[in-house]
Design a protein around this motif. Structure first.
Motif, short mmCIF file in Angstrom:
data_model
loop_
_atom_site.label_atom_id
_atom_site.label_comp_id
_atom_site.label_asym_id
_atom_site.label_seq_id
_atom_site.Cartn_x
_atom_site.Cartn_y
_atom_site.Cartn_z
N ALA A 74 0.83 -1.20 0.00
CA ALA A 74 0.00 0.00 0.00
C ALA A 74 0.86 1.25 0.00
O ALA A 74 0.50 2.28 -0.61
CB ALA A 74 -0.93 -0.02 1.20
N GLU B 46 -8.63 -5.00 -3.59
CA GLU B 46 -9.64 -4.62 -2.61
C GLU B 46 -8.99 -4.24 -1.28
O GLU B 46 -9.36 -3.24 -0.64
CB GLU B 46 -10.64 -5.76 -2.43
CG GLU B 46 -11.54 -6.02 -3.63
CD GLU B 46 -12.53 -4.88 -3.86
OE1 GLU B 46 -12.58 -3.93 -3.05
OE2 GLU B 46 -13.26 -4.94 -4.87
N SER B 47 -8.04 -5.03 -0.84
CA SER B 47 -7.37 -4.73 0.43
C SER B 47 -6.56 -3.44 0.33
O SER B 47 -6.50 -2.66 1.29
CB SER B 47 -6.47 -5.90 0.83
OG SER B 47 -5.53 -6.18 -0.18
N ARG C 163 -7.26 -0.86 -1.66
CA ARG C 163 -8.22 0.24 -1.68
C ARG C 163 -8.71 0.54 -0.28
O ARG C 163 -8.85 1.71 0.11
CB ARG C 163 -9.40 -0.10 -2.59
CG ARG C 163 -9.16 0.17 -4.07
CD ARG C 163 -10.45 0.26 -4.86
NE ARG C 163 -11.08 -1.04 -5.01
CZ ARG C 163 -11.17 -1.72 -6.15
NH1 ARG C 163 -10.64 -1.22 -7.26
NH2 ARG C 163 -11.78 -2.88 -6.22
N ALA C 164 -8.98 -0.52 0.46
CA ALA C 164 -9.45 -0.30 1.84
C ALA C 164 -8.36 0.37 2.68
O ALA C 164 -8.65 1.26 3.50
CB ALA C 164 -9.86 -1.63 2.45
N ALA C 165 -7.11 -0.04 2.48
CA ALA C 165 -6.01 0.55 3.26
C ALA C 165 -5.81 2.02 2.92
O ALA C 165 -5.42 2.81 3.78
CB ALA C 165 -4.73 -0.24 3.01
N GLY D 120 -8.29 4.00 1.63
CA GLY D 120 -9.55 4.73 1.68
C GLY D 120 -10.07 5.11 0.33
O GLY D 120 -10.71 6.15 0.17
N SER E 145 -12.58 4.10 -2.77
CA SER E 145 -13.73 3.26 -3.09
C SER E 145 -13.68 2.85 -4.56
O SER E 145 -13.10 3.54 -5.41
CB SER E 145 -15.03 4.01 -2.81
OG SER E 145 -15.07 5.21 -3.56
N ARG E 146 -14.32 1.73 -4.83
CA ARG E 146 -14.32 1.22 -6.20
C ARG E 146 -15.25 2.09 -7.06
O ARG E 146 -16.37 2.43 -6.66
CB ARG E 146 -14.79 -0.23 -6.23
CG ARG E 146 -14.77 -0.82 -7.65
CD ARG E 146 -15.09 -2.29 -7.64
NE ARG E 146 -15.01 -2.85 -9.00
CZ ARG E 146 -15.18 -4.12 -9.26
NH1 ARG E 146 -15.49 -4.99 -8.28
NH2 ARG E 146 -15.09 -4.56 -10.51
#
Length: 505
Positions: free
Chosen positions: A459, A488-489, A491-493, A495, A497-498
């Protein structure tokens, strides 16, 4: 007076004589009319020919951008000065050797022309002058010929004009085409002529063709003070061979030699066949190597010095227009002594040639072409060109470093597709470190490292690339997990969004 037996009366004799005279008079009048008609037709033909020649001279003057003296005067003015011309012809010839004269053109009769226009039109031989021309006038033709031809070559449209006029002029003694074949090479190159081929004047090149004994790869490396040397000199085909053509290079040699090698001919046999069919073979420098490591080379006697080649085990180094005769031996020696990847050995050989003096004019472009030992004809291991650069070899090495980094990333992608994410993460990291500052490799290496299990490090790399250019953030929002499993991980780390389909994110 007694009349002889059988004699006719005097009156009848005179009557018949008058009839005979009348018949003779009628025949004479017919002949006179015929002569007058022939004269009129000949006169019309001469006037028509003079008008055509006048128009031709005017076109020549317009195209060449230079006058050829006073044009023909009008009919009344010519009649007015006829007596003066009759008396002063020799004097006019002496004063003005460049004036109008008569010249014999094959199958065209005598026409009034100016010798300068004829010289520009391609009438080069003094034997075509009329026999009545004076020696002074013939010398005048010789003096003006070189200047007019030089200006005609520089003029806009001069080439097409000369060619069209040459076709219209005589074809005696072998014809115009035979005379063109006997013209000097430089004149032919200036007008873009060649033996049915495109001639490219690319003198001043050093190169090496080789086969790697370990991997079976085939390759060519070249450097020159010529723009885009890589577009003409190196040729190679996977599993077939490699060719380098230079010094008045003929591009057709590349494909033809490779086709002969693919058909089973040896390099020496194939090269000899091509040279035998080339009338400019003495100006060519060609080297080729086949998939078995057999080598053939040719350096023509007309190549500019210093020029030569050196054949080794599975390779050949060649050069022309060099600043020193040590260039091609230095290339060959460096290749023999070097070790490591095949492409690196080729570039090291070029660097040795440059260090030994290189092109006498300097440096401008370089190229590297490497093909695998087998595969489809279009496959390439490395294909790099430096078209124009103050230090082309340094730039070529930089591009080769970048190509190696991308090759590592490709291998990592293959491993990731096989589910070997841990091994792929190591290659992604190595690729990004090999090309510092390359945001693309930094971004994809981050996703690969995250897929390998180190989410924080992955990340961090993705965040760094987004900070440098926000377009990578939009790409992160659009990526599908099927392409990048760890997206996905990440993006979550971060912040992020898809993005919805069609949304910029």
């Amino acid at each position: 007076m007694r009349r002889r037996r059988g004699a006719r009366p005097r009156r009848e004799h005179h009557r018949r004589g008058r009839r005979g005279n009348r018949r003779d008079d009628r025949a004479g009048r017919r002949r006179a009319r015929a002569r007058r008609g022939l004269g009129r037709s000949l006169g019309r033909g001469v006037r028509r020919s003079r008008r055509r020649v006048g128009r031709c001279g005017a076109r020549i003057e317009r195209r060449l951008g230079r006058g050829f003296g006073e044009r023909g005067r009008g009919r009344r003015e010519r009649r007015r000065g006829r007596g003066e011309r009759r008396g002063g012809r020799a004097e006019r010839r002496r004063r003005d050797p460049g004036g109008p004269h008569r010249c014999r053109l094959s199958r065209a009769g005598l026409r009034l022309v100016r010798h300068r226009a004829l010289s520009a039109a391609g009438i080069r031989e003094r034997r075509e002058l009329h026999r009545g021309s004076t020696p002074e006038r013939a010398r005048g033709v010789g003096r003006d010929h070189a200047l007019v031809r030089q200006r005609a070559g520089r003029a806009r449209g001069g080439d097409s004009l000369r060619r069209s006029l040459r076709r219209r002029q005589g074809r005696d003694r072998g014809g115009a085409r035979e005379r063109l074949r006997r013209r000097p090479l430089q004149a032919r190159l200036a007008e873009g002529e060649g033996p049915g081929r495109t001639v490219s004047a690319r003198s001043g090149t050093y190169s090496i063709v080789a086969r790697d004994a370990g991997s079976g790869e085939l390759g060519v490396a070249v450097g020159s003070h010529w723009f885009s040397v890589g577009s003409i000199v190196p040729w190679a085909r996977a599993g077939v061979g490699a060719v380098a053509i230079q010094s008045i290079a003929e591009p057709a040699y590349g494909e033809r030699l490779l086709a002969r090698l693919a058909a089973g001919e040896g390099p020496a046999e194939a090269l000899a066949a091509e040279l035998d069919a080339d009338e400019l073979a003495r100006f060519r420098q060609v080297a080729c190597v086949d998939a078995g490591g057999r080598v053939a080379a040719h350096t023509g006697a007309g190549c500019m010095p210093d020029a030569g080649h050196r054949v080794g085990d599975g390779f050949c180094a060649q050069a022309n227009l060099m600043s020193s005769p040590d260039v091609w031996p230095a290339i060959a020696g460096a290749f023999e002594r070097s070790a490591g990847p095949f492409a690196r050995r080729l570039t090291a050989a070029l660097a040795a040639g440059e260090a030994a003096g290189g092109d006498v004019r300097g440096r401008q472009s370089a190229a590297l072409l490497v093909v695998p030992a087998d595969g489809e004809p279009w496959r390439r291991s490395v294909e790099l060109r430096v078209e124009d650069h103050p230090d082309p070899l340094a730039e070529l090495n930089r591009l080769l470093d970048l190509a190696d980094a991308y090759a590592l990333a490709d291998r990592a992608d293959t491993l990731a597709g096989q589910g070997r994410h841990h091994d792929a993460a190591a290659l992604y990291r190595e690729a990004a470190d090999a090309a510092p500052g390359n945001l693309e490799l930094l971004f994809w290496s981050g996703l690969g490292i995250a897929a390998g299990g180190d989410l924080a490090a992955g990340a961090s790399r993705v965040r760094e690339s987004i900070t440098a250019h926000d377009g990578w953030g939009r790409l992160l929002a659009r990526l599908d997990p099927e392409i990048a499993p760890a997206v996905e991980s990440v993006r979550a780390a971060l912040g992020v969004s898809r993005a919805a389909p069609g949304d910029e994110g």
